[in-house]
Design a protein around this motif. Structure first.
Motif, mmCIF file in Angstrom:
data_model
loop_
_atom_site.group_PDB
_atom_site.id
_atom_site.type_symbol
_atom_site.label_atom_id
_atom_site.label_comp_id
_atom_site.label_asym_id
_atom_site.label_seq_id
_atom_site.Cartn_x
_atom_site.Cartn_y
_atom_site.Cartn_z
ATOM 1 N N THR A 37 0.837 -1.203 0.000
ATOM 2 C CA THR A 37 0.000 0.000 0.000
ATOM 3 C C THR A 37 0.871 1.252 0.000
ATOM 4 O OG1 THR A 37 -0.150 -0.056 2.417
ATOM 5 C CG2 THR A 37 -1.956 -1.090 1.171
ATOM 6 N N ASN A 38 0.331 2.314 -0.584
ATOM 7 C CA ASN A 38 1.052 3.596 -0.602
ATOM 8 C C ASN A 38 0.426 4.542 0.430
ATOM 9 O OD1 ASN A 38 -1.263 4.792 -1.796
ATOM 10 N ND2 ASN A 38 -0.505 4.293 -3.839
ATOM 11 N N ASP A 60 3.189 -9.239 4.249
ATOM 12 C CA ASP A 60 4.500 -9.803 4.577
ATOM 13 C C ASP A 60 5.553 -8.768 4.234
ATOM 14 O OD1 ASP A 60 6.855 -11.194 4.894
ATOM 15 O OD2 ASP A 60 6.253 -12.917 3.690
ATOM 16 N N ASP A 61 6.182 -8.219 5.257
ATOM 17 C CA ASP A 61 7.189 -7.180 5.028
ATOM 18 C C ASP A 61 8.364 -7.702 4.208
ATOM 19 O OD1 ASP A 61 7.296 -8.647 7.529
ATOM 20 O OD2 ASP A 61 9.121 -7.553 8.001
ATOM 21 N N ALA A 74 6.554 1.036 5.525
ATOM 22 C CA ALA A 74 6.272 1.569 6.865
ATOM 23 C C ALA A 74 4.801 1.402 7.240
ATOM 24 C CB ALA A 74 6.677 3.038 6.945
ATOM 25 N N ASN A 75 3.903 1.361 6.252
ATOM 26 C CA ASN A 75 2.485 1.145 6.549
ATOM 27 C C ASN A 75 2.292 -0.149 7.325
ATOM 28 O OD1 ASN A 75 1.915 3.483 5.172
ATOM 29 N ND2 ASN A 75 1.109 2.457 3.355
ATOM 30 N N LEU A 77 5.085 -1.986 8.795
ATOM 31 C CA LEU A 77 6.015 -2.026 9.921
ATOM 32 C C LEU A 77 5.522 -1.188 11.102
ATOM 33 C CD1 LEU A 77 9.415 -1.779 7.999
ATOM 34 C CD2 LEU A 77 8.420 -3.820 9.062
ATOM 35 N N ASP A 78 4.813 -0.101 10.804
ATOM 36 C CA ASP A 78 4.336 0.800 11.863
ATOM 37 C C ASP A 78 2.860 0.589 12.185
ATOM 38 O OD1 ASP A 78 6.871 1.870 11.854
ATOM 39 O OD2 ASP A 78 6.338 3.565 10.566
ATOM 40 N N LEU A 79 2.327 -0.569 11.825
ATOM 41 C CA LEU A 79 0.902 -0.820 12.023
ATOM 42 C C LEU A 79 0.497 -0.653 13.488
ATOM 43 C CD1 LEU A 79 -1.677 -1.646 10.489
ATOM 44 C CD2 LEU A 79 -1.160 -3.999 11.100
ATOM 45 N N GLU A 80 1.329 -1.158 14.402
ATOM 46 C CA GLU A 80 1.001 -1.055 15.834
ATOM 47 C C GLU A 80 1.005 0.393 16.309
ATOM 48 O OE1 GLU A 80 3.195 -5.137 15.670
ATOM 49 O OE2 GLU A 80 3.247 -3.239 14.571
#
Length: 202
Positions: A37-38, A60-61, A74-75, A77-80
């Protein structure tokens, strides 16, 4: 398409009544391939989910390959950070590959700079050793594959016992060229043969 996405975000940002309407229509949202996603897509989801917070994402990163197209890893990785109440479920068991293949994959992906730790595993046993072949181009690769198929048939295997997997349909063209030239019968599963595609016929 990009403009449609950006304009949709603009409308949700500018008009509360529109945002409320669509947040009510889409009360549960599932996004697949979330690593691709962007920023506009992230903002769109954020606006739609800000009230009900019913968002489920699958991603899956280690499979993020669309940064050149604007995808922001980052969308995921930074979900939390974006959604503090999120529950993360790791799907580490693989049902298709053997542990030898998965160990090779683990050794490759562990070098990714930005990633969430995971360890792929399988109940399918160790399996055959991984073979790596370096060829000069896709034509040499196709010739190698055709020769391997011929060797297997010569050993007594039926052609129906041989399968070739490729990542994208576009990769089939060169392989099909070589198989046709060498008289190897083949069938494409899950899509048309290259020369049967409408755009190729035209």
């Amino acid at each position: 398409f990009d403009d449609l996405l950006v304009r949709a975000v603009n409308v949700l940002e500018l008009f509360q009544e529109v945002r409320d309407r669509y947040a009510g229509v889409f009360r549960w949202i599932l996004v697949d391939e979330y690593q691709d996603t962007n920023h506009a897509q992230y903002r769109w989801l954020q606006l739609l989910c800000e009230e009900h917070r019913n968002l489920c994402v699958v991603g899956d990163d280690d499979q993020s390959i669309y940064g050149w197209r604007g995808a922001e890893i980052a969308n995921l990785l930074d979900l939390e950070k974006h959604f503090p109440e999120v529950k993360v479920v790791k799907l580490e068991q693989n049902y298709r590959s053997t542990n030898t293949i998965l160990q090779a994959a683990n050794h490759v992906i562990e070098h990714n700079r930005e990633r969430k730790p995971k360890n792929l595993w399988s109940e399918l046993g160790e399996g055959e050793p991984v073979r790596v072949l370096e060829v000069e181009d896709e034509h040499a690769e196709a010739r190698f594959v055709a020769a391997e198929i011929a060797a297997l048939v010569e050993e007594g295997f039926s052609g129906s016992e041989v399968a070739v997997f490729y990542r994208t349909n576009a990769q089939s063209r060169v392989l099909e060229d070589v198989l046709v030239r060498q008289g190897v019968a083949y069938q494409v599963i899950g899509g048309p043969r290259f020369y049967e595609r409408a755009e190729v016929k035209e």
